[in-house]
Scaffold this active site. Structure first.
Site, short mmCIF file in Angstrom:
data_model
loop_
_atom_site.label_atom_id
_atom_site.label_comp_id
_atom_site.label_asym_id
_atom_site.label_seq_id
_atom_site.Cartn_x
_atom_site.Cartn_y
_atom_site.Cartn_z
CG ASP A 318 -1.90 -1.14 1.21
OD1 ASP A 318 -2.42 -1.42 0.12
OD2 ASP A 318 -2.11 -1.77 2.26
N GLY A 319 2.01 1.16 0.68
CA GLY A 319 2.91 2.31 0.76
C GLY A 319 3.38 2.73 -0.62
CG ASP A 427 -2.31 10.42 22.39
OD1 ASP A 427 -2.20 11.16 23.38
OD2 ASP A 427 -2.00 9.21 22.39
N1 LIG Z 1 -1.52 2.85 14.20
C1 LIG Z 1 -1.63 2.66 12.89
O1 LIG Z 1 -2.38 1.81 12.39
C2 LIG Z 1 -0.84 3.52 11.99
C3 LIG Z 1 0.12 4.38 12.49
C4 LIG Z 1 0.81 5.17 11.59
C5 LIG Z 1 0.56 5.10 10.22
N2 LIG Z 1 -0.37 4.25 9.79
C6 LIG Z 1 -0.73 4.16 8.38
O2 LIG Z 1 0.36 3.93 7.54
C7 LIG Z 1 0.14 4.63 6.37
C8 LIG Z 1 1.39 4.78 5.61
O3 LIG Z 1 1.64 3.53 5.04
P1 LIG Z 1 3.07 3.09 4.59
O4 LIG Z 1 2.95 1.78 3.91
O5 LIG Z 1 3.72 4.21 3.89
O6 LIG Z 1 3.80 2.94 5.95
P2 LIG Z 1 4.22 1.61 6.69
O7 LIG Z 1 5.21 0.89 5.88
O8 LIG Z 1 4.52 1.99 8.07
O9 LIG Z 1 2.88 0.74 6.63
C9 LIG Z 1 1.79 0.94 7.45
C10 LIG Z 1 0.78 -0.17 7.29
O10 LIG Z 1 -0.46 0.45 6.94
C11 LIG Z 1 -1.00 -0.28 5.85
N3 LIG Z 1 -1.81 0.61 5.05
C12 LIG Z 1 -1.42 1.67 4.34
N4 LIG Z 1 -2.48 2.20 3.70
C13 LIG Z 1 -3.54 1.44 4.03
C14 LIG Z 1 -4.91 1.47 3.69
N5 LIG Z 1 -5.40 2.42 2.92
N6 LIG Z 1 -5.72 0.53 4.19
C15 LIG Z 1 -5.25 -0.42 4.99
N7 LIG Z 1 -3.98 -0.50 5.35
C16 LIG Z 1 -3.12 0.42 4.88
C17 LIG Z 1 0.17 -0.81 5.10
O11 LIG Z 1 -0.24 -1.94 4.33
C18 LIG Z 1 1.11 -1.17 6.20
O12 LIG Z 1 0.85 -2.44 6.66
C19 LIG Z 1 -0.44 5.93 6.84
O13 LIG Z 1 -1.14 6.59 5.83
C20 LIG Z 1 -1.30 5.48 7.97
O14 LIG Z 1 -2.61 5.25 7.56
C21 LIG Z 1 -1.06 3.45 10.63
N1 LIG Z 2 9.07 4.19 -5.04
C1 LIG Z 2 9.30 4.46 -3.75
N2 LIG Z 2 10.23 5.36 -3.40
C2 LIG Z 2 10.46 5.65 -2.10
N3 LIG Z 2 9.78 5.08 -1.09
C3 LIG Z 2 8.85 4.20 -1.39
C4 LIG Z 2 8.55 3.84 -2.73
N4 LIG Z 2 7.55 2.93 -2.73
C5 LIG Z 2 7.26 2.73 -1.43
N5 LIG Z 2 8.02 3.48 -0.63
C6 LIG Z 2 7.99 3.50 0.83
O1 LIG Z 2 8.45 2.25 1.28
C7 LIG Z 2 7.74 1.84 2.42
C8 LIG Z 2 7.26 0.43 2.25
O2 LIG Z 2 6.48 0.32 1.11
P1 LIG Z 2 5.25 -0.66 1.02
O3 LIG Z 2 4.25 -0.31 2.02
O4 LIG Z 2 4.81 -0.66 -0.39
O5 LIG Z 2 5.92 -2.02 1.34
P2 LIG Z 2 5.56 -3.06 2.45
O6 LIG Z 2 5.52 -2.34 3.74
O7 LIG Z 2 6.50 -4.18 2.29
O8 LIG Z 2 4.15 -3.54 1.97
P3 LIG Z 2 2.90 -3.93 2.85
O9 LIG Z 2 2.27 -2.58 3.20
O10 LIG Z 2 2.05 -4.73 1.95
O11 LIG Z 2 3.41 -4.65 4.04
C9 LIG Z 2 6.61 2.85 2.59
O12 LIG Z 2 6.92 3.70 3.65
C10 LIG Z 2 6.58 3.60 1.32
O13 LIG Z 2 6.26 4.97 1.50
#
Ligand SMILES: NC(=O)c1ccc[n+]([C@@H]2O[C@H](COP(=O)([O-])OP(=O)(O)OC[C@H]3O[C@@H](n4cnc5c(N)ncnc54)[C@H](O)[C@@H]3O)[C@@H](O)[C@H]2O)c1
Ligand SMILES: Nc1ncnc2c1ncn2[C@@H]1O[C@H](COP(=O)(O)OP(=O)(O)OP(=O)(O)O)[C@@H](O)[C@H]1O
Length: 554
Positions: A318-319, A427
């Site tokens: 998703d990131g 918070d």
């Molecule tokens: N307490 C929490 O649950 C918490 C805390 C901080 C951030 N986040 C979420 O993490 C997101 C950033 O994601 P990232 O992947 O860049 O960071 P990350 O790598 O820390 O991943 C956060 C997790 O959130 C999940 N996630 C992201 N978007 C989602 C969605 N739309 N629906 C369900 N799950 C989702 C990702 O799959 C990942 O497992 C933020 O937008 C925020 O929503 C969650």
């Molecule tokens: N092209 C990119 N350049 C820089 N950062 C990226 C890029 N794609 C993803 N990221 C960052 O890398 C982190 C991990 O990406 P992503 O959530 O896709 O992987 P993951 O955590 O392994 O997947 P999942 O959410 O399924 O567990 C996120 O914080 C996202 O913002």
């Protein structure tokens, strides 16, 4: 007043006054009908004719006209000497009559004036409505709906679009020609390479239902169409030529998959391919084969990407989808999100089967989920003028305002349009899209919302109050969160979990629904994909089934 001296006044239809016998005889001896107190029905026809306005159109005597003010004033001349007290009393009664008649006449005149004013207002309103209807018809004929014009043509450049949208959409969908127009002024921009498409709202075989207004007002009946339940479908009108691939960094498996997919897209599909500069470097290091890959150097080039790219592919979780969306500060091309490993909430496509999926996507039609974004503007208290405002941030998931490393409660004053909502003490606060409803907002106790629902989730983080339930606000509102002037600590805003910004006392964050959604391809359709992600991603309502191993009492 005795019964023989009765002065009876009836204001309703015919004014009838009975005089004491003495005065009655003296009045009736007068040959003139003027000043006669006889009821009109008792007058002979010639006398009736002399009474101004005595005969109304339908033949019923009009009391207001019968006793014109002149006539009444004449009657009110000071009584001749010697007339008894009854006449004085009678003259008082007539004064009352005159006053009542005057009031009635005034009332009638003002009612007529008011009616005329309303008639005029109605005419104006009607003319305005007709004008709007004509405009709307024209829009529909030109193949654009009001929302779509706003979404895809912010600069209002309809000339080319109008001409072409008639051809491409035939008035039945959202067309991409405005995006092509964006590329026109720059002679080097590869306008011809951008594939055109149309988006339409499918409704399970019910063609006639496709372009219903969301709300209509016909013959006094308010009707709503269930547009949100319908799937959006994208049909290519020319073949997609250019693909942009985003990959999650620091993953060997993703890098390998990326290299393989790019080879296939190039060799089998003859597509032009863009990648991030980092990815181009990595691939080029491995093989000079990847020399054809295109990339960008600066923000200016990034801002033009949407005019060149037909499809965006993401490889990661998703990131990576959030990352890809963040690269587009305006319109976003359709995104095809592949999961690398575990299934993400926004990544329904399994990367192992990328060939089959991409074959079908390049051919179309594609089911699309239009994921709304929020546009967030930090307004600094210290800013002297509007030019000092920072660039707005677009988020696909949410914007969060929290207490950062401070151990004090945050105090956030929140307004929705001009109405005070509440002061968040806790918070922090999350303002989330419906796509983000399954992310941080969910963890903070917010509801999960289908991505096609329009709304802004207003979810507190650990509020220090038993009654602070999360809200969902309509998508058209503007939410303003202010850091109070007397705050003990600054707050921090983060955008899709990134780009943290410190908010000082007096600063505010204003949040609105952005006009540029993120179109993501569906594996099945919006609803199926959403339910599958909450079932498989969250194990939503997973519970061991009860065993039915015996009969129950009835
Ligand atoms: N307490 C929490 O649950 C918490 C805390 C901080 C951030 N986040 C979420 O993490 C997101 C950033 O994601 P990232 O992947 O860049 O960071 P990350 O790598 O820390 O991943 C956060 C997790 O959130 C999940 N996630 C992201 N978007 C989602 C969605 N739309 N629906 C369900 N799950 C989702 C990702 O799959 C990942 O497992 C933020 O937008 C925020 O929503 C969650
Ligand atoms: N092209 C990119 N350049 C820089 N950062 C990226 C890029 N794609 C993803 N990221 C960052 O890398 C982190 C991990 O990406 P992503 O959530 O896709 O992987 P993951 O955590 O392994 O997947 P999942 O959410 O399924 O567990 C996120 O914080 C996202 O913002």
């Amino acid at each position: 007043m005795s019964s023989s001296e009765e002065a009876r006044i009836n204001f309703n239809t015919n004014l009838s006054i009975s005089l004491p016998s003495s005065s009655s005889s003296s009045s009736s001896s007068s040959s003139s009908s003027q000043g006669s107190l006889m009821p009109p029905s008792k007058l002979n026809p010639s006398e009736k004719a002399n009474i101004p306005g005595a005969q109304s159109q339908n033949g019923i005597a009009n009391s207001a006209s019968l006793f014109s003010e002149m006539a009444v004033l004449e009657l009110l001349q000071p009584p001749a000497q010697g007339l008894d007290d009854h006449l004085i009393e009678f003259s008082e009664a007539l004064k009352t009559v005159a006053k009542a008649l005057r009031q009635a006449a005034e009332g009638k005149a003002s009612a007529q004036a008011e009616a005329a004013e309303w008639r005029e207002k109605y005419k104006l309103e009607r003319a305005r409505n007709l004008q709007l209807e004509d405009k709307e018809k024209l829009n529909l004929e030109n193949g654009s709906d009001v929302d779509d014009v706003r979404t895809y043509n912010p600069a209002n450049k309809p000339a080319l679009c109008d001409e072409q949208s008639n051809k491409c959409c035939a008035g039945h969908g959202i067309c991409s020609h405005e995006v092509l127009w964006d590329g026109m002024p720059d002679s080097n921009s590869p306008v011809v390479r951008k594939a055109s498409f149309k988006l339409s709202w499918c409704c399970k075989g019910e063609q006639s239902d496709q372009h219903k207004h969301v709300v209509s007002f016909e013959r006094g009946n308010i009707i709503t169409a269930e547009r949100s339940s319908k799937q959006i479908s994208l049909k290519w009108e020319s073949c997609p030529r250019t693909v942009l691939v985003f990959t999650k960094p620091n993953s060997v498996s993703v890098q390998t998959l990326c290299a393989e997919m790019i080879r296939w897209l190039r060799d089998q599909k003859k597509l032009d391919i863009y990648v991030e500069p980092r990815v181009r470097g990595e691939l080029m290091k491995g093989s000079s084969y990847f020399d054809f890959l295109e990339s960008w150097e600066d923000d200016e080039e990034i801002s033009r990407l949407h005019t060149k790219v037909d499809i965006v592919i993401t490889l990661g979780g998703d990131g990576t989808v959030l990352w890809a969306a963040s690269m587009f500060k305006g319109p976003v091309p359709p995104i095809v999100p592949f999961s690398s490993g575990s299934l993400g909430f926004m990544t329904p496509f399994y990367s192992e089967h990328y060939r089959e999926y991409l074959e079908s996507i390049l051919k179309g039609p594609i089911g699309i989920t239009l994921r709304k974004r929020l546009i967030c503007q930090v307004v600094r208290n210290a800013a002297k003028n509007e030019h000092e405002t920072e660039a707005p941030m677009l988020v696909l998931n949410e914007v969060t305002i929290d207490r950062g490393i401070s151990s004090f409660l945050t105090n956030l004053n929140c307004y929705c349009d001009d109405s005070f909502v509440t002061c968040v003490q806790g918070d922090g606060l999350i303002m989330s899209t419906t796509s983000g409803s399954t992310a941080y907002s969910l963890a903070a106790g917010g509801s999960m919302v289908h991505h096609q629902v329009l709304g802004i989730l207003f979810t507190p983080i650990c509020p220090h109050s038993l009654s602070f339930r999360p809200l969902i606000l309509p998508e058209h509102v503007s939410v303003r969160v202010e850091i109070p002037a007397n705050t003990r600590n600054p707050a921090w805003a983060s955008f899709d979990g990134k780009n943290r910004k410190r908010l000082e006392a007096g600063d505010a964050l204003v949040c609105n629904m952005a006009p540029w959604p993120v179109p993501t391809a569906c594996l099945v359709d919006s609803t199926n994909d959403f339910l599958r992600s909450i079932h498989e991603g969250l194990h939503w309502n997973l519970r061991k089934a009860r065993s039915f191993d015996g009969p129950y009492d009835t």
